[in-house]
Structures are given as C-alpha cells and as structure tokens.
Scaffold this motif. Sequence first.
Motif, PDB file in Angstrom:
ATOM      1  N   ASN A  17      31.823  57.844  23.751  1.00  0.00           N
ATOM      2  CA  ASN A  17      30.694  57.454  24.602  1.00  0.00           C
ATOM      3  C   ASN A  17      30.233  58.619  25.477  1.00  0.00           C
ATOM      4  O   ASN A  17      29.031  58.800  25.694  1.00  0.00           O
ATOM      5  N   ASN A  18      31.171  59.424  25.966  1.00  0.00           N
ATOM      6  CA  ASN A  18      30.807  60.604  26.745  1.00  0.00           C
ATOM      7  C   ASN A  18      30.045  61.617  25.893  1.00  0.00           C
ATOM      8  O   ASN A  18      29.079  62.232  26.364  1.00  0.00           O
ATOM      9  N   LEU A  19      30.465  61.780  24.641  1.00  0.00           N
ATOM     10  CA  LEU A  19      29.748  62.678  23.733  1.00  0.00           C
ATOM     11  C   LEU A  19      28.329  62.167  23.477  1.00  0.00           C
ATOM     12  O   LEU A  19      27.365  62.942  23.496  1.00  0.00           O
ATOM     13  N   GLU A  21      26.502  60.262  25.385  1.00  0.00           N
ATOM     14  CA  GLU A  21      25.720  60.461  26.603  1.00  0.00           C
ATOM     15  C   GLU A  21      25.316  61.930  26.769  1.00  0.00           C
ATOM     16  O   GLU A  21      24.178  62.238  27.111  1.00  0.00           O
ATOM     17  N   GLN A  22      26.249  62.823  26.507  1.00  0.00           N
ATOM     18  CA  GLN A  22      25.973  64.260  26.623  1.00  0.00           C
ATOM     19  C   GLN A  22      24.854  64.689  25.668  1.00  0.00           C
ATOM     20  O   GLN A  22      23.908  65.367  26.075  1.00  0.00           O
ATOM     21  N   TYR A  23      24.953  64.277  24.404  1.00  0.00           N
ATOM     22  CA  TYR A  23      23.931  64.661  23.424  1.00  0.00           C
ATOM     23  C   TYR A  23      22.593  64.000  23.731  1.00  0.00           C
ATOM     24  O   TYR A  23      21.541  64.609  23.553  1.00  0.00           O
ATOM     25  N   GLN A  24      22.621  62.758  24.193  1.00  0.00           N
ATOM     26  CA  GLN A  24      21.385  62.068  24.552  1.00  0.00           C
ATOM     27  C   GLN A  24      20.711  62.764  25.732  1.00  0.00           C
ATOM     28  O   GLN A  24      19.494  62.961  25.734  1.00  0.00           O
ATOM     29  N   ASN A  25      21.490  63.165  26.716  1.00  0.00           N
ATOM     30  CA  ASN A  25      20.942  63.886  27.872  1.00  0.00           C
ATOM     31  C   ASN A  25      20.341  65.224  27.457  1.00  0.00           C
ATOM     32  O   ASN A  25      19.275  65.605  27.953  1.00  0.00           O
ATOM     33  N   GLN A  26      21.005  65.928  26.552  1.00  0.00           N
ATOM     34  CA  GLN A  26      20.467  67.195  26.046  1.00  0.00           C
ATOM     35  C   GLN A  26      19.124  66.967  25.364  1.00  0.00           C
ATOM     36  O   GLN A  26      18.167  67.710  25.599  1.00  0.00           O
ATOM     37  N   MET A  27      19.050  65.945  24.534  1.00  0.00           N
ATOM     38  CA  MET A  27      17.812  65.654  23.823  1.00  0.00           C
ATOM     39  C   MET A  27      16.707  65.247  24.789  1.00  0.00           C
ATOM     40  O   MET A  27      15.567  65.684  24.641  1.00  0.00           O
ATOM     41  N   ASN A  65      26.101  61.968  14.543  1.00  0.00           N
ATOM     42  CA  ASN A  65      27.509  62.029  14.150  1.00  0.00           C
ATOM     43  C   ASN A  65      28.393  61.244  15.129  1.00  0.00           C
ATOM     44  O   ASN A  65      29.282  60.504  14.716  1.00  0.00           O
ATOM     45  N   ALA A  66      28.132  61.387  16.423  1.00  0.00           N
ATOM     46  CA  ALA A  66      28.919  60.665  17.433  1.00  0.00           C
ATOM     47  C   ALA A  66      28.718  59.155  17.297  1.00  0.00           C
ATOM     48  O   ALA A  66      29.671  58.382  17.434  1.00  0.00           O
ATOM     49  N   LEU A 104      38.265  63.132  16.074  1.00  0.00           N
ATOM     50  CA  LEU A 104      37.934  63.319  17.482  1.00  0.00           C
ATOM     51  C   LEU A 104      38.763  64.406  18.153  1.00  0.00           C
ATOM     52  O   LEU A 104      38.403  64.911  19.202  1.00  0.00           O
ATOM     53  N   GLY A 105      39.879  64.758  17.553  1.00  0.00           N
ATOM     54  CA  GLY A 105      40.746  65.765  18.159  1.00  0.00           C
ATOM     55  C   GLY A 105      41.676  65.142  19.177  1.00  0.00           C
ATOM     56  O   GLY A 105      42.013  63.964  19.108  1.00  0.00           O
ATOM     57  N   LYS A 106      42.078  65.942  20.142  1.00  0.00           N
ATOM     58  CA  LYS A 106      43.064  65.512  21.125  1.00  0.00           C
ATOM     59  C   LYS A 106      42.431  64.602  22.180  1.00  0.00           C
ATOM     60  O   LYS A 106      41.391  64.919  22.737  1.00  0.00           O
TER      61      LYS A 106
END
Length: 150
Positions: A17-19, A21-27, A65-66, A104-106
């Motif tokens: 969800n943080n990802l 939000e981050q990508y949406q804010n960038q866009m 992707n997110a 997702l990684g760690k």
Amino acid sequence: MSNKKIQIFYQSLEKINNLIEQYQNQMDSLKESMASNDIHTDYDQEGSGGQTLGDFERSAAHLDNARKMKQTLNQVDREHYSETIKFGSVVETDKNYYFIAVPLGKVHMDDGSAVQVISTDAPIFEKLKGKKKGDTFKLNDEEIEILNVQ
C-alpha cells in the motif's frame, strides 16, 4: 509462529500500500507539472525533454505492478495452514523466515525480525516447494533445515 502468518500478511500489505501511494503521488505530481506546462512533454532542442513523460510511464508501470502484487497477496488464505510448502506458506528455517506470496523482498516485523517475502517464481521457491518441517535443502552449498511451515 501461531499468528506470524497473519502478521506477515498485514506487514506485506502495508508495504505494498505504501508503494502504491508513492507511485500514485509521483504520477499525480507529474500530471500536475505537465498540465501546468511547467515542463515539456516532447523532446526539446537540448534533448532533455520527454524525461517527464518517461518518468510518468515508469511510475505508471510501477503502480500497475504494485496493484498486481496486492491482488496476488490478497489471494493468500490467511487462515489455512499446510504441512507442505506452497503459495501462501510461511517457512521458518534455521537461517531465515520466508513468506511465499509476492516478490516484495524483506519485510520488517514489529518484534524486530525480518521475513523474506518471495514469489513462486523465485529460484529458492523451487528448493522449498513441497518440503515439510524437518526437511532440508541446499542454498549456496549450505544445508538449511526447515523448522516450521505455516
């Protein structure tokens, strides 16, 4: 490890969800810049234009992707536990914890521990798939024991 699966699921969901939000804010920021003509969306004479459009397209791809990862994660049955490792399993080894869901990684837990959140496409999943508590597998010439599967 009783509630560990549910905890890991929600920590993973929060990270996704943080990802998103981050990508949406960038866009949104890039859209705003393009709409107000602060920047050029075509290549300018110096060749640096079009960068914003490219950034927008990259952010859109990351956002897509997110969102797909979130859909896949939501397919995990948080209440069902299997003795054999498969999609949705939490695996405790003598070295790490793994959650088989999305790439997702760690993910860091509230207690300070970390879990490697991996997809079924990860090479290590091929070594884990179908194994049970007490089984072992080799990773980088090291024998690793599976302590628990949830």
